[in-house]
Design a protein around this motif. Sequence first.
Motif, PDB file in Angstrom:
ATOM      1  N   LYS A  93       0.704  -0.933  -0.082  1.00 51.07           N
ATOM      2  CA  LYS A  93       0.083   0.060  -0.360  1.00 51.07           C
ATOM      3  C   LYS A  93       0.555   1.004  -0.073  1.00 51.07           C
ATOM      4  CE  LYS A  93      -3.630  -1.995   2.451  1.00 51.07           C
ATOM      5  NZ  LYS A  93      -4.637  -2.563   3.906  1.00 51.07           N
ATOM      6  N   LYS A  94       1.844   1.022   0.281  1.00 48.23           N
ATOM      7  CA  LYS A  94       2.939   2.008   0.715  1.00 48.23           C
ATOM      8  C   LYS A  94       4.290   2.317  -0.152  1.00 48.23           C
ATOM      9  CE  LYS A  94       3.229   2.405   5.939  1.00 48.23           C
ATOM     10  NZ  LYS A  94       4.018   2.818   6.561  1.00 48.23           N
ATOM     11  N   LEU A  95       4.303   1.634  -1.285  1.00 52.67           N
ATOM     12  CA  LEU A  95       5.112   1.322  -2.538  1.00 52.67           C
ATOM     13  C   LEU A  95       4.116   2.358  -4.011  1.00 52.67           C
ATOM     14  CD1 LEU A  95       6.922  -1.752  -1.614  1.00 52.67           C
ATOM     15  CD2 LEU A  95       7.107   0.131  -0.947  1.00 52.67           C
ATOM     16  N   ASN A  96       5.201   2.782  -3.845  1.00 53.21           N
ATOM     17  CA  ASN A  96       4.251   3.410  -5.520  1.00 53.21           C
ATOM     18  C   ASN A  96       4.987   2.884  -7.160  1.00 53.21           C
ATOM     19  OD1 ASN A  96       2.385   4.438  -7.722  1.00 53.21           O
ATOM     20  ND2 ASN A  96       4.739   6.549  -7.303  1.00 53.21           N
ATOM     21  N   MET A  97       4.468   1.460  -6.921  1.00 51.48           N
ATOM     22  CA  MET A  97       5.068   0.113  -7.912  1.00 51.48           C
ATOM     23  C   MET A  97       3.977  -0.441  -8.147  1.00 51.48           C
ATOM     24  SD  MET A  97       8.446  -1.381  -6.113  1.00 51.48           S
ATOM     25  CE  MET A  97       9.241   0.341  -5.668  1.00 51.48           C
ATOM     26  N   GLU A  98       4.129  -1.053  -9.397  1.00 52.42           N
ATOM     27  CA  GLU A  98       3.525  -2.146  -9.542  1.00 52.42           C
ATOM     28  C   GLU A  98       4.461  -3.137  -9.017  1.00 52.42           C
ATOM     29  OE1 GLU A  98       1.103  -2.716 -11.918  1.00 52.42           O
ATOM     30  OE2 GLU A  98       1.974  -0.783 -12.622  1.00 52.42           O
ATOM     31  N   GLU A  99       3.384  -4.024  -7.639  1.00 53.61           N
ATOM     32  CA  GLU A  99       3.588  -5.322  -7.323  1.00 53.61           C
ATOM     33  C   GLU A  99       4.394  -6.580  -7.872  1.00 53.61           C
ATOM     34  OE1 GLU A  99       0.678  -9.197  -4.560  1.00 53.61           O
ATOM     35  OE2 GLU A  99      -0.037  -6.525  -4.592  1.00 53.61           O
ATOM     36  N   ASP A 100       4.145  -6.569  -8.910  1.00 55.30           N
ATOM     37  CA  ASP A 100       5.539  -7.831  -9.583  1.00 55.30           C
ATOM     38  C   ASP A 100       6.905  -6.939  -9.661  1.00 55.30           C
ATOM     39  OD1 ASP A 100       3.349  -9.154 -10.073  1.00 55.30           O
ATOM     40  OD2 ASP A 100       2.746  -8.764 -12.643  1.00 55.30           O
ATOM     41  N   SER A 102       7.585  -4.814  -7.072  1.00 57.61           N
ATOM     42  CA  SER A 102       8.098  -4.796  -5.997  1.00 57.61           C
ATOM     43  C   SER A 102       9.059  -6.382  -5.563  1.00 57.61           C
ATOM     44  CB  SER A 102       7.057  -3.770  -5.539  1.00 57.61           C
ATOM     45  OG  SER A 102       6.001  -4.896  -5.319  1.00 57.61           O
ATOM     46  N   GLU A 103       7.887  -6.934  -5.934  1.00 60.37           N
ATOM     47  CA  GLU A 103       7.834  -8.381  -5.205  1.00 60.37           C
ATOM     48  C   GLU A 103       9.207  -9.223  -5.682  1.00 60.37           C
ATOM     49  OE1 GLU A 103       4.488 -10.838  -6.912  1.00 60.37           O
ATOM     50  OE2 GLU A 103       2.889 -10.728  -5.048  1.00 60.37           O
ATOM     51  N   LYS A 104      10.025  -8.816  -6.920  1.00 61.69           N
ATOM     52  CA  LYS A 104      10.858  -8.859  -7.619  1.00 61.69           C
ATOM     53  C   LYS A 104      12.065  -8.375  -6.602  1.00 61.69           C
ATOM     54  CE  LYS A 104      13.809  -9.220 -12.229  1.00 61.69           C
ATOM     55  NZ  LYS A 104      13.684  -8.671 -13.140  1.00 61.69           N
ATOM     56  N   ILE A 105      11.271  -7.198  -6.530  1.00 58.97           N
ATOM     57  CA  ILE A 105      12.922  -6.242  -5.515  1.00 58.97           C
ATOM     58  C   ILE A 105      13.290  -7.621  -4.507  1.00 58.97           C
ATOM     59  CG2 ILE A 105      13.705  -4.123  -4.558  1.00 58.97           C
ATOM     60  CD1 ILE A 105      12.719  -3.164  -6.777  1.00 58.97           C
ATOM     61  N   ILE A 106      12.195  -7.521  -3.957  1.00 54.49           N
ATOM     62  CA  ILE A 106      11.828  -7.442  -2.151  1.00 54.49           C
ATOM     63  C   ILE A 106      12.812  -9.430  -2.568  1.00 54.49           C
ATOM     64  CG2 ILE A 106      10.634  -8.991  -0.317  1.00 54.49           C
ATOM     65  CD1 ILE A 106       8.545  -6.961  -1.054  1.00 54.49           C
ATOM     66  N   ALA A 107      12.423 -10.100  -3.391  1.00 55.16           N
ATOM     67  CA  ALA A 107      13.145 -11.227  -3.358  1.00 55.16           C
ATOM     68  C   ALA A 107      14.564 -11.050  -3.359  1.00 55.16           C
ATOM     69  CB  ALA A 107      13.176 -11.895  -4.355  1.00 55.16           C
ATOM     70  N   ASP A 108      15.287 -10.081  -4.472  1.00 50.43           N
ATOM     71  CA  ASP A 108      16.378 -10.384  -4.837  1.00 50.43           C
ATOM     72  C   ASP A 108      17.062  -9.014  -2.611  1.00 50.43           C
ATOM     73  OD1 ASP A 108      19.562  -9.392  -6.194  1.00 50.43           O
ATOM     74  OD2 ASP A 108      18.633  -7.170  -5.406  1.00 50.43           O
ATOM     75  N   LEU A 109      16.047  -8.611  -1.940  1.00 52.08           N
ATOM     76  CA  LEU A 109      17.006  -8.139  -0.868  1.00 52.08           C
ATOM     77  C   LEU A 109      16.867  -9.335  -0.113  1.00 52.08           C
ATOM     78  CD1 LEU A 109      14.909  -4.988  -0.045  1.00 52.08           C
ATOM     79  CD2 LEU A 109      17.009  -4.912  -0.212  1.00 52.08           C
ATOM     80  N   ILE A 110      15.309 -10.239  -0.564  1.00 52.96           N
ATOM     81  CA  ILE A 110      15.477 -11.836   1.308  1.00 52.96           C
ATOM     82  C   ILE A 110      17.083 -12.432   0.554  1.00 52.96           C
ATOM     83  CG2 ILE A 110      15.125 -13.284   1.615  1.00 52.96           C
ATOM     84  CD1 ILE A 110      12.365 -12.368   1.009  1.00 52.96           C
ATOM     85  N   LYS A 111      17.749 -12.143  -0.853  1.00 46.65           N
ATOM     86  CA  LYS A 111      18.675 -12.571  -1.088  1.00 46.65           C
ATOM     87  C   LYS A 111      19.618 -12.343  -0.808  1.00 46.65           C
ATOM     88  CE  LYS A 111      21.181 -14.726  -5.465  1.00 46.65           C
ATOM     89  NZ  LYS A 111      20.724 -14.410  -6.793  1.00 46.65           N
ATOM     90  N   ASN A 112      19.935 -10.912  -0.644  1.00 49.30           N
ATOM     91  CA  ASN A 112      20.706 -10.640  -0.385  1.00 49.30           C
ATOM     92  C   ASN A 112      21.357 -10.254   1.551  1.00 49.30           C
ATOM     93  OD1 ASN A 112      22.963 -10.108  -2.306  1.00 49.30           O
ATOM     94  ND2 ASN A 112      20.818  -9.167  -3.253  1.00 49.30           N
ATOM     95  N   GLU A 113      20.259 -10.792   2.262  1.00 47.06           N
ATOM     96  CA  GLU A 113      20.271 -10.653   3.412  1.00 47.06           C
ATOM     97  C   GLU A 113      20.399  -9.677   4.134  1.00 47.06           C
ATOM     98  OE1 GLU A 113      23.598 -12.830   4.492  1.00 47.06           O
ATOM     99  OE2 GLU A 113      23.073 -14.301   4.237  1.00 47.06           O
ATOM    100  N   PHE A 114      19.258  -8.415   3.176  1.00 47.02           N
ATOM    101  CA  PHE A 114      19.042  -7.001   3.620  1.00 47.02           C
ATOM    102  C   PHE A 114      17.455  -7.397   4.131  1.00 47.02           C
ATOM    103  CE2 PHE A 114      20.983  -5.995  -0.357  1.00 47.02           C
ATOM    104  CZ  PHE A 114      22.352  -5.294   0.366  1.00 47.02           C
TER     105      PHE A 114
END
Length: 346
Positions: A93-100, A102-114
Amino acid sequence: MGEKGDISYLDGFIESLKSPLSEFGITNDWFPSQSTSSRFMDLANSSDKKFLKASEIDLQDFEASQHLENKKARDISLVIKRSGSILSSDLFKKLNMEEDESEKIIADLIKNEFITKEYVIICKNTQNQINKVKSLVDLEEAARLGILCACGRSISEERVEELFVPTSKLQKLLDKSYWLTVRLVDQLVKFNTLPDHILLNLQEGSDEIDAFVDMDGILLMFELKDAQFSMGHAYPFSGRIGLYNPNFAIIISTDQVEPQVKKYFAKIKPDVEIVYVENLDQLPAKLDQIISKIKSVEAYEILSLFDPLANVNIMISKILSSRIGINLEESIDYDTRGTYYRHPIL
């Protein structure tokens, strides 16, 4: 000086010196020659100032900071960090971007242990969070063991939602925009700046300067902003210029510098060269321009040492007079009154 990477002539020069030097018993040890800024050394040796040397940065931070150059990744990370932990539904809800995206970026953040991903169990009746598990496997095990919600339903029947939690690694990089400081150091080192000639987050009383750099005896002062650089930033920065008197004052913003800021500095004309870097893509080229100026002055100073060897103290008048047959004992001048008078040649 000259084309980057074209230093073969230096290697040839050093090789040609080996034989004559060895005849005099001189060993051929070569090392970079770098001048030192006395103002930088005063800052580095001051006992009442706190700072971090670039040599103290963890090597892992250099690689990790690269991932936060992506503004969208940084925006998501900041929302998660400021929240402490946040449900996926609230995050989107707080992000101004497409869900797909944002999900890709979140997956990358998880992968890199952020960030880490957990799962929250929410009662459908009360909408309260009743439990939290590390993985869906843990949730299945809890259901198998017969664990119930307070409403009496099995937890496997309640709503399950992802929960994102920032790691200490992410918090470290985002605190005071430390990631941006690391990116600056990474670029400076690529331009052969010695890590011990870079002071970071220098604190003097209530004042804090993002970075001081000693580059061949020239003092550079950096102001880093992971936001737009506005007039509210310009006034204190102007005060620091007057206090520390750097040769270059460099403003690095990830979101441009307000036009009013440039007009302000153009009007007050501080006795320093101000350089604006309005996104990180500009940083390598801007640093290259600064270093080229510094090296050019340094090269000119070295070349000027040879000027006395090239100056020949001769009297052009005597040489030319002799060539065209003028009597060197005396010459005749014509004064403004139209009369002649004689004077000796000295």
